[in-house]
Design a protein around this motif. Structure first.
Motif, short mmCIF file in Angstrom:
data_model
loop_
_atom_site.label_atom_id
_atom_site.label_comp_id
_atom_site.label_asym_id
_atom_site.label_seq_id
_atom_site.Cartn_x
_atom_site.Cartn_y
_atom_site.Cartn_z
N GLY A 1 0.54 -1.20 -0.17
CA GLY A 1 0.15 0.04 0.10
C GLY A 1 0.63 1.48 0.01
O GLY A 1 0.26 2.43 -0.19
N ARG A 2 2.06 1.31 0.05
CA ARG A 2 3.04 2.42 0.20
C ARG A 2 3.25 2.75 -1.33
O ARG A 2 3.65 2.23 -2.02
CB ARG A 2 4.04 2.30 0.79
CG ARG A 2 5.14 3.46 0.96
CD ARG A 2 6.53 3.06 1.25
NE ARG A 2 6.31 2.74 3.01
CZ ARG A 2 7.41 2.42 3.86
NH1 ARG A 2 8.55 2.16 3.15
NH2 ARG A 2 7.06 1.88 4.91
N TYR A 3 2.99 4.14 -1.50
CA TYR A 3 3.22 4.54 -2.66
C TYR A 3 4.63 5.00 -2.97
O TYR A 3 5.57 5.32 -2.22
CB TYR A 3 2.56 6.20 -2.83
CG TYR A 3 2.83 6.93 -4.19
CD1 TYR A 3 2.75 6.35 -5.39
CD2 TYR A 3 3.35 8.16 -3.89
CE1 TYR A 3 2.80 7.09 -6.57
CE2 TYR A 3 3.59 8.75 -5.28
CZ TYR A 3 3.58 8.42 -6.57
OH TYR A 3 3.74 9.00 -7.48
N PRO A 4 5.12 4.30 -4.21
CA PRO A 4 6.49 4.14 -4.39
C PRO A 4 7.27 5.41 -4.90
O PRO A 4 8.33 5.57 -5.30
CB PRO A 4 6.74 2.94 -5.45
CG PRO A 4 5.47 3.09 -6.16
CD PRO A 4 4.50 3.37 -5.21
N ASP A 5 6.54 6.36 -5.06
CA ASP A 5 6.91 7.88 -5.58
C ASP A 5 7.06 7.68 -7.34
O ASP A 5 7.83 8.77 -7.81
CB ASP A 5 8.18 8.33 -5.03
CG ASP A 5 7.95 8.71 -3.35
OD1 ASP A 5 6.68 9.13 -3.07
OD2 ASP A 5 8.78 8.40 -2.67
#
Length: 219
Positions: free
Chosen positions: A32-36
């Motif tokens: 769920g973490r946005y990888p930029d």
């Protein structure tokens, strides 16, 4: 080369900005973490700049991978959200009435469960509406084997729809999903393709792939 098949859904996760499924933990180590950055957006951009078509490669029924459940994320991963809504009736069950659990391979969603179909069609719609893909490529668009899925939802719908040959009924569930993607999603971006990676042995006359006494045949 003229086409790239770029996988963006492995097991209920996303390698693009999805409103239905979380960013894959393979990108950052955390589900769920946005990888930029957006892998699908970049892939489409680079493919088109090189004169290549790009099809979004999506696993259809795999919903998680591994013996540990997914962690909390936004959006919630399919395993958690569907368990909270449907218990274990959304996964495939074997002939002995045992639901598939978390394992070292894919946990497979139930093709006969209406909510599974709605979810996947929505995932495809989201991709096609938001990315200039040239097609959708379906993988694992099948039951996990001839000994699956004997779950309560499929049993009820199978009987309500007249019973008959069970293989025919199961094939109809998969065909309905593919048909809905074709009829409802492809027109959103005219001209895109629908393709699939299918089981390579149509009828296993030689017993190449067996599960006990049962052969695995694509049909």
């Amino acid at each position: 080369f003229n086409i790239i098949l770029f996988q963006v859904r492995g097991n209920g996760d996303a390698y693009y900005s999805s409103v239905y499924e979380p960013w894959s933990d393979r990108l950052t180590g955390s589900l769920g973490r946005y990888p930029d950055w957006d892998p699908l957006a970049l892939a489409v951009q680079e493919a088109h700049a090189a004169g290549l078509e790009l099809q979004a490669y999506v696993n259809v029924y795999p919903s998680w991978l591994g013996v540990s459940p997914p962690g909390n994320s936004t959006p919630r991963q399919m395993y958690l959200s569907f368990n909270s809504q449907f218990g274990n009736q959304w996964v495939q069950w074997d002939r002995n009435g045992n639901p598939m659990g978390l394992n070292e391979h894919y946990l497979a969603a139930n093709p006969g469960h209406p909510a599974v179909m709605e979810h996947f069609v929505a995932v495809c719609r989201d991709i096609v509406l938001n990315y200039e893909v040239d097609g959708l490529h379906l993988d694992y668009v099948r039951y996990s084997g001839p000994h699956y899925s004997y779950d309560p939802v499929s049993e009820r719908l199978y009987q309500e729809q007249g019973g008959g040959d069970r293989g025919d009924w199961q094939r109809a569930q998969v065909s309905e999903l593919v048909g809905r993607v074709y009829d409802e999603v492809l027109p959103l971006r005219p001209g895109i393709a629908l393709s699939a990676a299918v089981w390579p042995i149509y009828k296993d006359k030689w017993g190449w792939v067996t599960y006990g006494s049962t052969t695995y045949a694509g049909y």
